[in-house]
Scaffold this motif. Structure first.
Motif, short mmCIF file in Angstrom:
data_model
loop_
_atom_site.label_atom_id
_atom_site.label_comp_id
_atom_site.label_asym_id
_atom_site.label_seq_id
_atom_site.Cartn_x
_atom_site.Cartn_y
_atom_site.Cartn_z
N PHE A 6 -74.93 87.50 31.55
CA PHE A 6 -74.64 86.23 30.88
C PHE A 6 -75.04 86.31 29.41
CE2 PHE A 6 -74.18 84.02 34.95
CZ PHE A 6 -75.00 84.77 35.78
N TYR A 29 -75.99 83.37 26.47
CA TYR A 29 -76.23 81.96 26.19
C TYR A 29 -76.47 81.80 24.70
CZ TYR A 29 -77.19 81.26 31.22
OH TYR A 29 -77.09 81.20 32.58
N GLN A 48 -78.35 79.10 21.80
CA GLN A 48 -79.31 78.01 21.64
C GLN A 48 -79.35 77.58 20.18
OE1 GLN A 48 -83.52 78.95 22.13
NE2 GLN A 48 -83.92 76.93 23.00
N ASN A 61 -84.03 73.56 18.48
CA ASN A 61 -84.64 72.46 19.24
C ASN A 61 -83.73 71.91 20.35
OD1 ASN A 61 -87.19 72.33 17.91
ND2 ASN A 61 -86.10 71.51 16.15
N GLN A 62 -82.89 72.78 20.89
CA GLN A 62 -82.02 72.38 22.00
C GLN A 62 -82.17 73.35 23.15
OE1 GLN A 62 -77.94 71.51 21.03
NE2 GLN A 62 -78.47 70.70 19.02
N GLY A 63 -81.58 73.01 24.28
CA GLY A 63 -81.54 73.92 25.41
C GLY A 63 -80.49 74.99 25.22
N LEU A 64 -80.37 75.88 26.21
CA LEU A 64 -79.38 76.94 26.15
C LEU A 64 -78.06 76.47 26.74
CD1 LEU A 64 -82.19 78.44 25.98
CD2 LEU A 64 -81.01 80.39 27.05
N LEU A 67 -74.24 78.07 28.11
CA LEU A 67 -73.54 79.28 28.50
C LEU A 67 -72.36 79.57 27.57
CD1 LEU A 67 -73.27 81.51 30.74
CD2 LEU A 67 -71.52 80.01 31.76
N PHE A 123 -78.98 84.63 23.55
CA PHE A 123 -79.74 85.29 24.60
C PHE A 123 -78.81 85.96 25.60
CE2 PHE A 123 -83.99 83.86 23.69
CZ PHE A 123 -83.81 82.68 22.99
N GLY A 161 -83.84 87.53 22.66
CA GLY A 161 -83.02 86.73 21.77
C GLY A 161 -82.72 87.42 20.45
#
Lengths: 115, 118
Positions: free
Chosen positions: A34, A36, A38, A41-44, A46, A90, A108
């Motif tokens: 995978f 991803y 980011q 200040n946020q989530g990951l 896909l 990532f 990362g």
């Protein structure tokens, strides 16, 4: 055991240039892979995934990645960088460990895009 | 709109206090995860749960605890035993291995909670 190595903690490109983010994995069995993204200040989120179908995988925002078993690689590319691509990327590998498929993430790569 | 929520976005605590981070999902996913993110270290797995009332330690579980009483919820408690709790915490969920014939599924992440302990 599984592991992921992302070469280069930072990659800098000019807007419009090719983006290449490198990912090499280690797995004793065929893995799921995978990428991803980011934003600060946020989530990951896909970008794309390899699940043993086509080796060239197309994702969102013009990104694609090619699974190369002989090189144990899954590099992420985009033909032309845009300022909005600046983010942390990532790579993750998922293969069976004790019956589970818990993913392992790389450290990362920060993509910097210059105007 | 399905997704994962984490609250609060920012959290400040004094050293020696326990603190609980919330994670809720309405994606009907069985599996849920907690990660810790520090600069340059990627994501490190704290705990994961593949089914209600069951959870497993990840790579860095010391000083943390979790519960999974409901499918939708997977709260993380950072205890006073955690030596260096200041970090960005991410919750994620996914389908469990084996669902629909696949062996592994992508994870869906919440927006994260930034915890600062002073």
């Amino acid at each position: 055991a599984q592991s992921v190595t992302q070469l280069g903690s930072h990659v800098s490109v000019s807007e419009g240039a090719l983006v290449l983010l490198r990912c090499n994995y280690s797995s004793s069995v065929p893995p799921y892979l995978f990428w991803y993204v980011q934003y600060p200040n946020q989530g990951l989120q896909l970008l794309l995934k390899y699940t043993s179908a086509a080796t060239l995988v197309k994702g969102i925002n013009g990104f694609e990645a090619e699974f190369k078993k002989s090189e144990t690689s899954f590099h992420l590319t985009k033909p032309s960088a845009h300022m909005s691509d600046a983010a942390e990327y990532f790579c993750a590998v998922s293969s069976p460990s004790g019956g589970s498929y818990i993913p392992t993430f790389g450290r990362g790569t920060s993509l910097i895009v210059h105007p | 709109d399905g997704g994962i929520t984490q609250s609060p976005k920012y959290l400040f605590r004094k050293e020696g206090q326990n603190v609980t981070l919330s994670c809720e999902q309405n994606l009907n996913h069985d599996a849920m995860y907690w990660y810790r993110q520090d600069p340059g270290q990627g994501l490190r797995l704290i705990y994961y749960s593949q089914i209600v009332n069951d959870f497993q330690k990840g790579d860095i579980a010391e000083g943390y605890s979790v519960s999974r009483e409901k499918k939708e919820s997977f709260p993380l408690t950072v205890t006073s035993a955690q030596k260096n709790p200041t970090a960005f915490y991410l919750c994620a969920s996914s389908m469990p291995a084996g669902a629909s014939g696949r062996r592994a599924y992508e994870q869906y992440f919440g927006p994260g909670t930034r915890l600062t302990v002073t």
